[in-house]
Design a protein around this motif. Sequence first.
Motif, PDB file in Angstrom:
ATOM      1  N   ASP A  90       0.801  -1.240   0.021  1.00  0.00           N
ATOM      2  CA  ASP A  90       0.075   0.043   0.152  1.00  0.00           C
ATOM      3  C   ASP A  90       0.767   1.196  -0.168  1.00  0.00           C
ATOM      4  OD1 ASP A  90      -2.529   1.445   0.098  1.00  0.00           O
ATOM      5  OD2 ASP A  90      -2.211   1.592   2.253  1.00  0.00           O
ATOM      6  N   ILE A 114       2.314   1.562  -3.642  1.00  0.00           N
ATOM      7  CA  ILE A 114       1.341   2.125  -4.494  1.00  0.00           C
ATOM      8  C   ILE A 114       1.047   3.594  -4.174  1.00  0.00           C
ATOM      9  CG2 ILE A 114      -1.005   2.155  -5.181  1.00  0.00           C
ATOM     10  CD1 ILE A 114      -0.808  -0.978  -4.793  1.00  0.00           C
ATOM     11  N   THR A 115       1.018   3.960  -2.970  1.00  0.00           N
ATOM     12  CA  THR A 115       0.776   5.540  -2.632  1.00  0.00           C
ATOM     13  C   THR A 115       2.042   6.175  -3.143  1.00  0.00           C
ATOM     14  OG1 THR A 115      -0.524   4.907  -0.646  1.00  0.00           O
ATOM     15  CG2 THR A 115       0.470   7.108  -0.656  1.00  0.00           C
ATOM     16  N   SER A 128       4.065   5.481  -5.304  1.00  0.00           N
ATOM     17  CA  SER A 128       4.160   5.527  -6.901  1.00  0.00           C
ATOM     18  C   SER A 128       3.226   6.742  -7.521  1.00  0.00           C
ATOM     19  CB  SER A 128       3.684   4.205  -7.511  1.00  0.00           C
ATOM     20  OG  SER A 128       4.698   3.332  -6.978  1.00  0.00           O
ATOM     21  N   TRP A 129       2.002   6.565  -6.905  1.00  0.00           N
ATOM     22  CA  TRP A 129       1.034   7.788  -7.304  1.00  0.00           C
ATOM     23  C   TRP A 129       1.536   9.333  -7.052  1.00  0.00           C
ATOM     24  CZ3 TRP A 129      -2.362   6.953 -10.851  1.00  0.00           C
ATOM     25  CH2 TRP A 129      -2.987   5.814 -11.014  1.00  0.00           C
ATOM     26  N   ALA A 130       2.227   9.300  -5.929  1.00  0.00           N
ATOM     27  CA  ALA A 130       2.893  10.646  -5.702  1.00  0.00           C
ATOM     28  C   ALA A 130       3.999  10.837  -6.617  1.00  0.00           C
ATOM     29  CB  ALA A 130       3.496  10.577  -4.030  1.00  0.00           C
ATOM     30  N   LEU A 171       4.247   9.979  -9.505  1.00  0.00           N
ATOM     31  CA  LEU A 171       3.468   9.867 -10.966  1.00  0.00           C
ATOM     32  C   LEU A 171       2.979  11.577 -10.848  1.00  0.00           C
ATOM     33  CD1 LEU A 171       2.640   9.106 -13.713  1.00  0.00           C
ATOM     34  CD2 LEU A 171       0.523   8.408 -12.549  1.00  0.00           C
ATOM     35  N   ALA A 172       2.215  11.947  -9.934  1.00  0.00           N
ATOM     36  CA  ALA A 172       1.893  13.371  -9.649  1.00  0.00           C
ATOM     37  C   ALA A 172       3.078  14.473  -9.889  1.00  0.00           C
ATOM     38  CB  ALA A 172       1.103  13.476  -8.374  1.00  0.00           C
TER      39      ALA A 172
END
Length: 80
Positions: free
Chosen positions: A7, A10-11, A13-15, A17-18
Motif C-alpha cells: 500500500d 502504491i501510494t 508511486s502515485w505521488a 507520478l503526480a
Amino acid sequence: MIAEAIDALITLSWALLAWIMLLAAVGVAAVYAVVVAVAAPVNAAREALSGALAASGALNALREQPERYRPPQRPAWAAA
C-alpha cells in the motif's frame, strides 16, 4: 505487514507520478513562454525586413524606368 508495504509503495508511486506530471506541465509552460517571447520579435523583424526589401525593389524599379511611373501630362491645349 506486507500489505502495508505494498500500500505504501502504491501510494508513493502515485505521488511520484503526480510530481512527474506537475514538472512536465511546468516544463511545457516554460518552453511555451520562451517560444512566444522569441517568436514575437523575430516575426516583427521579419515583417520589417520584408517591407524594407519591398521598398528597395520599388525604388530600384523606379530608378530603372522613371518614365513608367510619371503621371501623364496634360496637353498644352487642354490647360484651363
